[in-house]
Design an enzyme around this catalytic site. Sequence first.
Site, mmCIF file in Angstrom:
data_model
loop_
_atom_site.group_PDB
_atom_site.id
_atom_site.type_symbol
_atom_site.label_atom_id
_atom_site.label_comp_id
_atom_site.label_asym_id
_atom_site.label_seq_id
_atom_site.Cartn_x
_atom_site.Cartn_y
_atom_site.Cartn_z
ATOM 1 N N ARG A 239 0.862 -1.182 0.000
ATOM 2 C CA ARG A 239 0.000 0.000 0.000
ATOM 3 C C ARG A 239 0.899 1.233 0.000
ATOM 4 N NH1 ARG A 239 -3.525 -2.831 -1.481
ATOM 5 N NH2 ARG A 239 -5.554 -3.237 -0.522
ATOM 6 N N GLU A 268 -3.816 7.453 -4.813
ATOM 7 C CA GLU A 268 -4.012 6.771 -6.095
ATOM 8 C C GLU A 268 -5.251 7.351 -6.748
ATOM 9 O OE1 GLU A 268 -4.025 2.546 -5.501
ATOM 10 O OE2 GLU A 268 -1.986 2.537 -4.729
ATOM 11 N N HIS A 287 -1.316 0.269 -9.838
ATOM 12 C CA HIS A 287 -1.930 -0.705 -8.927
ATOM 13 C C HIS A 287 -2.570 -1.870 -9.709
ATOM 14 C CE1 HIS A 287 -3.708 -1.070 -4.602
ATOM 15 N NE2 HIS A 287 -3.451 -2.258 -5.122
HETATM 16 C C1 GLV Z 1 -5.028 -5.099 -3.912
HETATM 17 O O1 GLV Z 1 -4.257 -4.234 -3.646
HETATM 18 C C2 GLV Z 1 -5.620 -5.953 -2.956
HETATM 19 O O2 GLV Z 1 -5.488 -5.687 -1.750
HETATM 20 O O3 GLV Z 1 -6.270 -6.942 -3.350
#
Ligand code: GLV
Length: 330
Positions: A239, A268, A287
């Site tokens: 994260r 983000e 991401h």
């Molecule tokens: C993506 O970042 C997730 O947590 O699945």
Amino acid sequence: MARPKVFVARKLPAVALDAIRAACDADVWPEQLPPSADELKRRVADCDGLVSLLTDRVDAALLDAAPKLKVVSNFAVGFNNVDVAACTARGVCVGNTPGVLTDATADIAVTLLLAAARAIRSGIDDARGGKWLTWEPLGWMGQDLAGRTLGIVGMGRIGYATAKRLHHGWGMKVLYTARGPKPDADRDLGATRVELDELLARSDFVSVHADLNPTTKGLFGADKFGQMKPTAVFVNTSRGPLVDQTALAAALRDGTIFAAGLDVTDPEPLPTSHELYALPNCVIVPHIASATPDTRNAMARLCANNLLAGVKGEALPNWVNPEAGDKRRA
Ligand code: GLV
């Protein structure tokens, strides 16, 4: 009996929507961008279930606006967007999607590590930008991988899968941090658990897989980058808020570390004006760690199963807060 009402905060793979629509009256948010906090509140007001994404904040205010809500099924393994304690206190079950995205996420961690280590960003930019004038004996230098040391910060499922690839593929030695010992990693990968300071000082590659919580927020600041080798490559697929991005940009600019690869940022999307984009030794992708059809379908199935179990009052297949079971809403 009335069909449960659920709000699904984005279009999901059909395998999930079909299963949810077969059992529930589903309101599916049709836009590409997430609903605003107010819109989310309005939509869940009379719902029994919610499918949230990591972009949707599920907090006490939202829960209080949804007195019938029984389950929050998060379409992600990470659930830092959900106030789990607030859910538990109100008897609301929370589900997530671990396991099914482990391999895809480890693949992206390795992709970013390779790309950052081998100066792929500046290579692409320079080839496209007319700066590739000849074969250069001293140009576009990267870092070797074979036999180097990998530091895994957070040896959970994804950390293990990343280390497995790099240990068996490139013969890397593996160091890791974790809340407790990880006998599988020690046995299968010859890995050694160490304190974070030692990991940073000894590793050629540092890959972050810890979850975001109050103890990990801002973990990587100037002091931590200063402890790494000047040849170190830093990778984050967990994260964004674990990293102080101003400190990271400074460390990349002044050569404190060699390069970075990021699948996650804070916020983000990272605004296009952000200084990290201007650094040729920083690779950023939006991401995408779980973005393959098989992985997203598997997440979708699990997410739908968590939701449906929650609205029926059954045990969730992946239940983050089973302690909410005693107080479940009827
Ligand atoms: C993506 O970042 C997730 O947590 O699945």
